[in-house]
Structures are given as C-alpha cells and as structure tokens.
Scaffold this active site. Structure first.
Site, short mmCIF file in Angstrom:
data_model
loop_
_atom_site.label_atom_id
_atom_site.label_comp_id
_atom_site.label_asym_id
_atom_site.label_seq_id
_atom_site.Cartn_x
_atom_site.Cartn_y
_atom_site.Cartn_z
N SER A 698 0.82 -1.21 0.00
CA SER A 698 0.00 0.00 0.00
C SER A 698 0.85 1.26 0.00
CB SER A 698 -0.95 -0.01 1.21
OG SER A 698 -2.15 0.62 0.91
N SER A 699 2.06 1.18 -0.55
CA SER A 699 2.97 2.33 -0.66
C SER A 699 3.13 3.05 0.67
CB SER A 699 2.46 3.30 -1.74
OG SER A 699 2.48 2.70 -3.00
N ALA A 870 5.63 3.66 -4.81
CA ALA A 870 5.81 2.54 -5.73
C ALA A 870 4.57 2.23 -6.57
CB ALA A 870 6.23 1.29 -4.96
N GLU A 871 3.42 2.12 -5.94
CA GLU A 871 2.27 1.58 -6.64
C GLU A 871 1.64 2.56 -7.62
OE1 GLU A 871 0.30 -1.72 -4.07
OE2 GLU A 871 1.04 -0.17 -2.74
N MET A 872 1.86 3.84 -7.41
CA MET A 872 1.37 4.81 -8.37
C MET A 872 1.92 4.52 -9.77
SD MET A 872 1.45 7.64 -10.33
CE MET A 872 3.15 8.10 -10.16
#
Length: 949
Positions: A698-699, A870-872
């Site tokens: 979840s960054s 990261a997840e973006m």
C-alpha cells in the site's frame, strides 16, 4: 554413477573438482565450489542470472552440461571481476546508476556487460541493449534503463574518460543525503555476488539439513480419493512423505476477507490439501529427503486417485447460474461492495447529451520474478520454529499460520532472506506454512527450492477482472455521471479479497471530479490461481476500464484526450468517488508539466508514421493510496558504545529500497547529531530483534516508517541533549543511567473513516499519490505487433526521499505495465509456466526512452514532506499503451493483453468496415437491481480494523 574429475581455470586459478557429467551443469559445479554469485533463477537459460564468461564468451551456465566443458576451460564469474575492496567500474556503476534493486540479476548482468566491453570499448546504448537481448539477460525491477546507463558510465571509466572517484556518489556539501542518489547500503554485496539469497543460504546450511520437494497434481478441481506414497517412502534418501495428517494444527491458513459484506470465514485454504484440489498448484504432499534430487525423485512416485470435478477457470463460468459451488464454506460470488455518490445515475444517462459504454477485461498477470520461491525452516536456540523467506510482512506467518501448524505465535520467528523481488505475491504465507510444518514433522532443519514451474503454479497472481462501464458527459465536456460494475476473479482462495474489492469502488475515475456515480465491486472464487497482492493492487484493473472510457468519451466528443482530461481533473474542493475531498490537488501542475512532452510526442508520431507502421500517442491519469488505515508502525534507534546508531525495523526490502529508505530517514532525522551515513547501522526483518513496522504494501512504508523514525530520533536526541544544547556520549548516558534505545511509534488511528458498507462513502487513507503517463507506440499494420517506443511519467509523491529509489520504481512500474498491456499472462496452465512462456518483457520489449519527472507537493503529515510512491507507477500506464494503439490504428483493445493477433484482427475488421465491440459481461446480477437490494437491506456499521493492502 560414473563421475568425472575436471580441472577448470576459475577466475585465473586452476581448480580441480569432481562432478556427474550427465547431470551437473556448469552452474551446479561453480556453485558447489562456493561461488554462489552465479545465481540460479529460471534454470532454463531464459533469465541470464547464471551468466559467466567461458573462454571469453558469455554463456548461461545453467544450460551448459559439464560434460561439454573441456578441461582447463577459462571461466570468469562475478567474484573474479571485482571484490568489495577492489571494485570493477561496472560494479561501481551499477551502484551509482541504480542498477541494483532486488539485485538478484545484477551479477549475471555485470558478467555479461564485461563480455561486451572486452569486445567493444565504445558501445552505443543500442549496442548494450542488443547485447543483453542476445544473451537473454532479464531484469524485472529496473526497466533496464539504469543498467544501460551503468554500462555506458563504466565504459567511459575503462576508456580513461572518467576516474572511479569521479564516477562515485558524492555527499553534497551541506551533508544532506535526503532526496539524493545515495546508493543502497545492500548494493555493494549484491554487485560483488557475495549477497546470499535463499538458494545460496541452503547450500551453506548444516550437513543434516533435509530437502523438500512438493507434489502438485496436474489438476484444477478434483476430489482426492486416495493418496498412495508407499513407494515414495522407500526411495533412496527419503526420510518422510509429509501429508496433512502430519500437521499438528488446523492445517489452515487464516488470511481471509473480514468485511461485513463478505460471505467467507477465511478458513477455506488448507496448508496441504485434504480431500479436494481447488487449483493447479495445490500441494497434496511433500517429499523430505537428504538431497533435492532424492526428494524430487520421490515426489514423482506419489500416486493420486481422484474424482474429476468441473473446472471453472474463469469468473464468468464460476458465477453462471448452473455452476456448482467450489467451496462448501462460501458461495462462488462472495463479496459485493456498493458505491453511491450524488444522484441516481439512471435518469442522467437517459438525458445526457453524450454517453459511452464498454466492457473490459484485464488479465491474470504473473509477477515473473527472476528468483523463484526458496524457504528454510528450523528450530532455533530459543525453541522457536524459524522461517527464512521472502515475505513482505515478516510478522504475517506468526499470526496467519500459527493455528494451522499448531504453535502459539510467539513460537514462530520470521526472518527475511535477501530477496530476489516479489512485487506483492510474497504477502501470502502458504509456502512458509508448508516448510514450517515439514520442519516440525521431521524435527530437523529443512529447505525448499521450487522450480520455476512449481513457483508459477503455487504463487498467487494479479486478479483478472471483468468490467462493464458507462459514462455521461455534457456539451462542455464535463463528466456528469458514471456507472460501473467490476468483478475480480479471485481464484481458489479469498486471501486479501476485502482489500481488493475496495479498490474497485475507490479508483474508478481517480483523480477526476465525478459528481454522480453508481458502482459495484465484486469478488468470486474460481479454480484458477488465487489473487494476491501485486504493485498497484486492485487499481490497475479499474483503470483498464475507467481510463479507456475517458479516451472513448473524448473521441465521441471530438476532443483531444488531453484537453478532455484537463477539463475534468479534480480541483480544490472537489470530492473523490467516495464523497470526500482529495487530499491534494496537484493534477493541473502535473498536466501542465506533461503538456509540452505530449505535444512533442504527437508531432513525432505524425512525422514518423508510415502506412506500414503506424505511430500513436496515448495518455492515462493514475494514482494510489498511501497506507490503508488505521495503520501502525514501530522502529527503534539505539546509541552504541562507538557512537554509531543502530536502526531496528521490519520494513521489508523486496527490492524497492527499504535499506536506503531507512538510511535517508535516519540520517535526516538525526542531522543535529552530525553523524555520517557510515555511522548508521541497519538491523532489519527479524521478528526476534525488530519491532512491527508493518507490511511493504500500500505504498505505506516510507511514510509510516519515516514518521516513526522521526519520533524515535527526537526521543533519543532529547535524552542525549544536555542543558547547554550539546549531546551526551554513550558513556555519559550510561553513567547517568539514561536509556540508549528508544522506540518510535506512529499510528494513524482516528485519522481515517472506513468505507460505508452501504454506500462506499468514506476516507480510509491518510495520503495519496497522483500521476500521469504518456506512451508512444508503433503498430505494425500487417502483423498487429505493438512496440512501445517511449514512456514518460509525471508524478506527485510528495518530497522525494531517494531519487534513485523512486526513479527505479518509476522505470520498473512502467516496464511491468508494458508487459501487462501487451504480453504477460498466466492463464494457460500448460504454456504459462516459464518466463518466456508467460510473456516476460526482455530489454528490446521495453524502450530505452523511459523518463520520470516530479511535481513535489510537500505532504502536511508526511516525513520530510514525503509520501509513498511505488504503486502509483503501476496504476494506469498500461492504459496509456492501449490508448496509444487506438491513436495509431483506430482500434480499441478491450481485453488484455493486446497481443499481435488481437490487434491484427481488430485492424482487419476495421478495414472491412466492421467494428469489434465487447460483449457486455454477465457479472451475477444487474448493477442497479443489486444496488437497490443493498439499499433495502443495509448493514449496520460497526467499528472495524482494515488490513493494509
């Protein structure tokens, strides 16, 4: 067995060894001689992790039988190129340019690069890329660009155009490393090949360590009638065949979906199969033997008598009215989360000036790490079963498998091995449960190394999704309303299903302002691989439909897709899909920064297109949550006798940079002490030694661990501070009986509002990220093959903490997105068993033109103003590729991946005056009827804690 004595000139010295010429590969022999810098990933010559120089030529040593190697062959491994005390320019360049993320592939790449530079001292970037493509050097983390940068930098040093001192990273004059390209602390060991990953550790375990081999039937749904392992138990070296009967606990993994609208209890997954097989990859038994070869031979003799059951390998079949229930504990369709915002969308859709609708499918994306799963377990000196593994939340095994294996949580210790990446799949504790149970069953240390095919079948994947969507717009190009119904194929087990379903009602239409919305997000069980965490978890599927719809609406209105987005992005005061204000409003600045690059890309595409090869440009907006509250993180800082500081945390490093994140946060928080980076020591990811910092998911880690670090640093410095403002030494602290170790705790309780289970309204996350992606593609009209020529991101992730690490996440995320858009799949259980067979993107499948730019909006509550990141970078760039295909050849691909066959078929249909439109999916019930039923039967809201995903 006839053995062979062989002499090898290994890293300049003649060395003798004895081997089995028919079975041993060159890699096997090298590793047995202690040179474990030569890594084994795919073991099929597809990844290049095992690259060595054989008589000056790069070879993949896992694919070279030792019988074909002449005596006194000259072999150079990574250990013969440079050492930590005497680095080769390539090794230093790999550290400086960000070539190390997980680092598992680094030795093979560096050896391969040396082979190139030995032949060509002036390579171009295309020469480097062509070389790595030819030699099948594969990287899953970096997007390849930093690796080419490193080769070019090292070549310059070798030619005398730059010194090693000039190449090396230099700390700025102000002493601040936050926001710089400071290399990762773990990079030095990784570029020298002396970092021990899981398979290296198993080679160095005690002599009585036993080896495991799993029995995975080639079945997806069957009732087990009988398991016959009598012959296997008599095989050479076999100690035991472990089945569920040998497991002392409940034989269950407890990582369910605890949502008030969930119809599961979370106890449907067995550690070892009992009476049924639910998917290809289930393990029915484990052979335990004195060697891996003996264990594997025994596993092959286990016989299974079974009754075949219907195999529902996709969601549409599993939720069909006549489908049988897969699990007795739950219906096949087991979660439906509603989203209501603003007015009823039905009359708006009927009266709107412009309406578009479509149906979209996103594929079952495999993580395709280079290092397959390797796990060890043993009883430690404290009487704990100790598990060495990849897990991205090292405390997870303590609480999700304890009941299953029959131990209290305090008797389970987790240690993260140096990890060859995971990208999320290692959240699942299934492998750790099996290995721990086997260690308990034989009361000896055990180790499991999965083959790549076993790993592919065993581990979870990104959930496929089916979505129906509709969008309404007025004549001014403003979105009036959306309707969407997205269903995730969650596979055989429900792990993390609640978190996945919640993404469906959070990210459709992010980050736009949409005043009215009706939506539904569902999860269903099938007999395929179970869904698990993957970077961009749950959002990538949503963006597949929402960003596709945005482009479709722009086309319908005759507007440029950039302009249409610009009109609809959220601005101050606008609310998100969950009826709360966005945390920040950086989209205008992001789009303004991207605009000149977009215009230039369109001009290039127009100028360089030919009738045979059409070029196009596509864009997509994206973003992701940071934390998934309420959230909690702890770290500890300790002042040591020599004046150094030790930082203890369980910030799992899967390759994203937990070590450098910890370093920059600690150095920045303790700057008043004036310490150097060499005075900061890191102790990470051992549940016996480290506090609970939370999952690398979840960054959240940079944000949560960073805030906890600031708190701990202030506590320590306050204790050290004298009345005159100077600081006490360790000896002075001890003399005054002042503690030298302090725990920083950061908790977001009270900052979040759970999503209402009846409407989807809520504010469940303390922070978000925002971004935009631009893809440039070329489509071969005759074949349908799409080549991505360039990809650019503009992101707002707050203040950048480590430029090298954030750039690395950007490049890697865009690479994964290209694979997701065009080639990657785990659907065919016969074909999708290897890297190449699953559509892995090699270097020439990924453009050298990867660019990442930043709009830095300091976050009010973020450490040093930072957020996560990261997840973006894997949220929506794949849709930019799909939109670019449409821009190039005028056809839209609704079902991923956009293979050449699909694109060619669509082009041919267009040429014939036909239009390929997707068939609206049946997802279990009508959207509005289901929402009406939910409205008539609301669930009482109770306080609940959310799993961070």
């Amino acid at each position: 067995m006839a053995l062979r004595k062989i002499w090898l000139n290994l890293n300049g010295a003649d060395r003798m060894t004895i081997c089995d010429p028919e079975k041993d590969t060159l890699a096997d022999v090298i590793r047995r001689m202690g040179l474990t810098g030569t890594k084994l990933g795919c073991k099929a010559g597809q990844c290049g992790a095992c690259s060595v120089l054989l008589d000056g030529k790069v070879v993949r040593s896992c694919a070279r039988k030792i019988k074909n190697i002449p005596d006194y062959s000259k072999i150079v491994t990574i250990e013969g190129i440079g050492t930590p005390a005497s680095l080769h320019p390539l090794q230093l360049a790999w550290m400086v340019y960000g070539g190390v993320q997980c680092g598992f592939c680094a030795p093979g790449f560096i050896v391969s690069a040396k082979g190139l530079l030995d032949e060509n001292s002036h390579p171009s970037r295309e020469d480097v890329r062509s070389w790595f493509q030819k030699h099948r050097n594969a990287c899953r983390c970096t997007g390849y660009k930093p690796l080419v940068d490193a080769v070019m930098g090292a070549a310059k040093v070798l030619r005398g155009g730059m010194t090693m001192e000039e190449l090396a990273f230099k700390i700025p004059e102000n002493g601040r490393i936050y926001g710089t390209n400071v290399p990762r602390p773990a990079a030095l060991a990784k570029v020298c090949g002396v970092c021990d990953y899981g398979d290296d550790i198993q080679l160095k375990m005690p002599a009585d360590t036993l080896h495991l081999a799993v029995v995975q039937p080639d079945l997806s749904h069957a009732k087990i009638i009988n398991l016959d392992y009598a012959e296997a138990e008599k095989m050479p070296g076999v100690v035991k065949i472990v089945t569920y009967k040998d497991i002392k606990g409940s034989n269950r993994i407890t990582l369910g979906a605890p949502h008030p609208r969930s119809k599961v209890n979370g106890f449907e997954r067995c550690i070892l199969a009992e009476d049924k097989i639910f998917r290809r990859g289930d393990v029915v038994a484990v052979a335990v033997a004195d060697s891996e070869a003996h264990a594997r031979a025994a596993a092959k003799t286990v016989k299974i008598e079974y009754e075949q059951l219907p195999e529902y390998l996709n969601l549409l079949d599993a939720i069909a009215p006549d489908a049988l229930q897969i699990h007795k504990e739950m219906p096949n369709l087991y979660i439906e989360l509603p989203l209501l915002k603003g007015k009823d969308t039905r009359p708006i859709m009927e009266s709107a000036q412009h309406v578009v609708e479509g149906s979209f499918y996103s594929t079952r994306q495999p993580h395709l790490v280079i290092e397959p799963d390797v796990i060890q377990a043993y009883w430690d000196e404290n009487g704990c079963i100790t598990i060495h593994c990849k897990n991205l939340f090292i405390q997870v095994p303590k609480f999700t498998i304890a009941d299953g294996i029959g131990l209290p949580p305090e008797k389970i210790r987790g240690i993260q091995n140096p990890t060859g990446a995971s990208f999320g799949y290692s959240f699942s504790p299934g492998g750790q449960a099996i290995v721990a149970a086997c260690a308990m069953a034989v009361n000896k240390p055990v180790t499991l190394t999965m083959s790549y095919e076993e790993h592919q079948h065993f581990t979870g994947k990104r959930a496929p999704s089916y979505a129906n969507a509709k969008m309404a717009c007025d004549d001014d190009g403003k979105i009036l309303a959306v309707e969407f119904d997205i269903a995730y194929d969650h596979g055989a087990y429900c792990e993390l299903a609640e978190g996945l379903a919640s993404k469906g009602i959070r990210f459709f239409g992010y980050p736009y302002f949409i005043p009215n919305a009706r939506g539904l997000s569902r999860c269903a069980a099938t007999n395929h691989s179970f869904a698990t965490a993957y970077r961009g978890f749950g959002s990538t599927q949503v963006y597949t439909s929402s960003e596709g719809m945005i482009d479709m609406m722009a086309e319908k209105m005759g507007m440029d897709p950039f302009e249409f987005r610009y009109r609809n992005i959220a601005r101050p005061g606008d609310t998100n899909l969950n009826s709360y204000p966005y945390k920040d409003y950086p989209m205008e600045a992001i789009m303004d920064k991207m605009k000149p690059m977009y215009d230039a890309a369109k001009e290039r595409a127009k100028a360089e297109s030919t009738p045979e090869k059409r070029r196009g440009v596509g864009i997509a907006l994206g973003g992701y949550n940071v934390t998934g509250g309420p959230d909690h993180a702890e770290i500890a800082l300790e002042l040591n006798a020599d004046g150094t500081i030790t930082h203890f945390n369980s910030w799992s490093d899967q390759g994203q940079g937990a070590d450098v994140g910890t370093l920059v946060h600690t150095h920045e928080a303790l700057r008043p002490l004036g310490i150097s980076i060499d005075q900061i020591k890191l102790v990470q990811n051992d549940t016996l030694l480290c506090p609970v910092t939370g999952p690398a998911a979840s960054s959240r880690s940079h944000y949560m661990a960073g805030n906890a670090t600031i708190i701990a640093a202030n506590l320590l410095m306050d204790a050290m501070r004298k009345e005159d403002g100077s600081f006490r030494t360790y000896d002075e602290m001890k003399a005054e009986n002042i503690p030298t170790k302090y725990v920083g705790v950061y908790d977001t309780s009270g900052q979040c509002i759970d999503l209402d289970p009846n409407t989807g309204a809520g504010d469940p996350t303390v922070e978000y990220t925002y971004g935009m992606f631009l893809a440039e593609v070329e489509v071969d009209v005759a074949t349908g093959k799409t080549k991505v020529l360039g990809m650019t991101s503009v992101a707002d992730v707050g203040v950048v903490g480590s430029k090298q690490a954030v750039d690395g996440q950007a490049y890697g995320g865009m690479m994964h997105a290209i694979g997701f858009a065009l080639s990657e799949n785990y659907e065919d259980l016969k074909k999708h068993t290897s890297l190449a067979g699953s559509g892995f993107p090699y270097i020439e499948d990924v453009p050298d033109k990867l660019e990442s730019y930043y709009v830095e909006t300091p976050r009010k509550y973020g450490p040093q103003g930072s957020s996560g990141c990261a997840e973006m970078f894997q949220s929506s760039p794949h849709v930019a590729v799909i939109n670019a295909i449409h821009n190039a050849v005028g056809v839209r691909i609704y079902e991923l991946p956009a293979t050449p066959e699909k694109v060619k078929e669509a082009i041919k249909a267009k040429e014939q005056g036909k239009e390929i439109k997707p068939v609206k999916y049946f997802l279990g019930s009508d959207l509005h009827e289901t929402l009406d039923e939910i409205g008539e039967n609301p669930i009482k809201i109770t306080d609940s804690a959310s799993l961070i995903v």
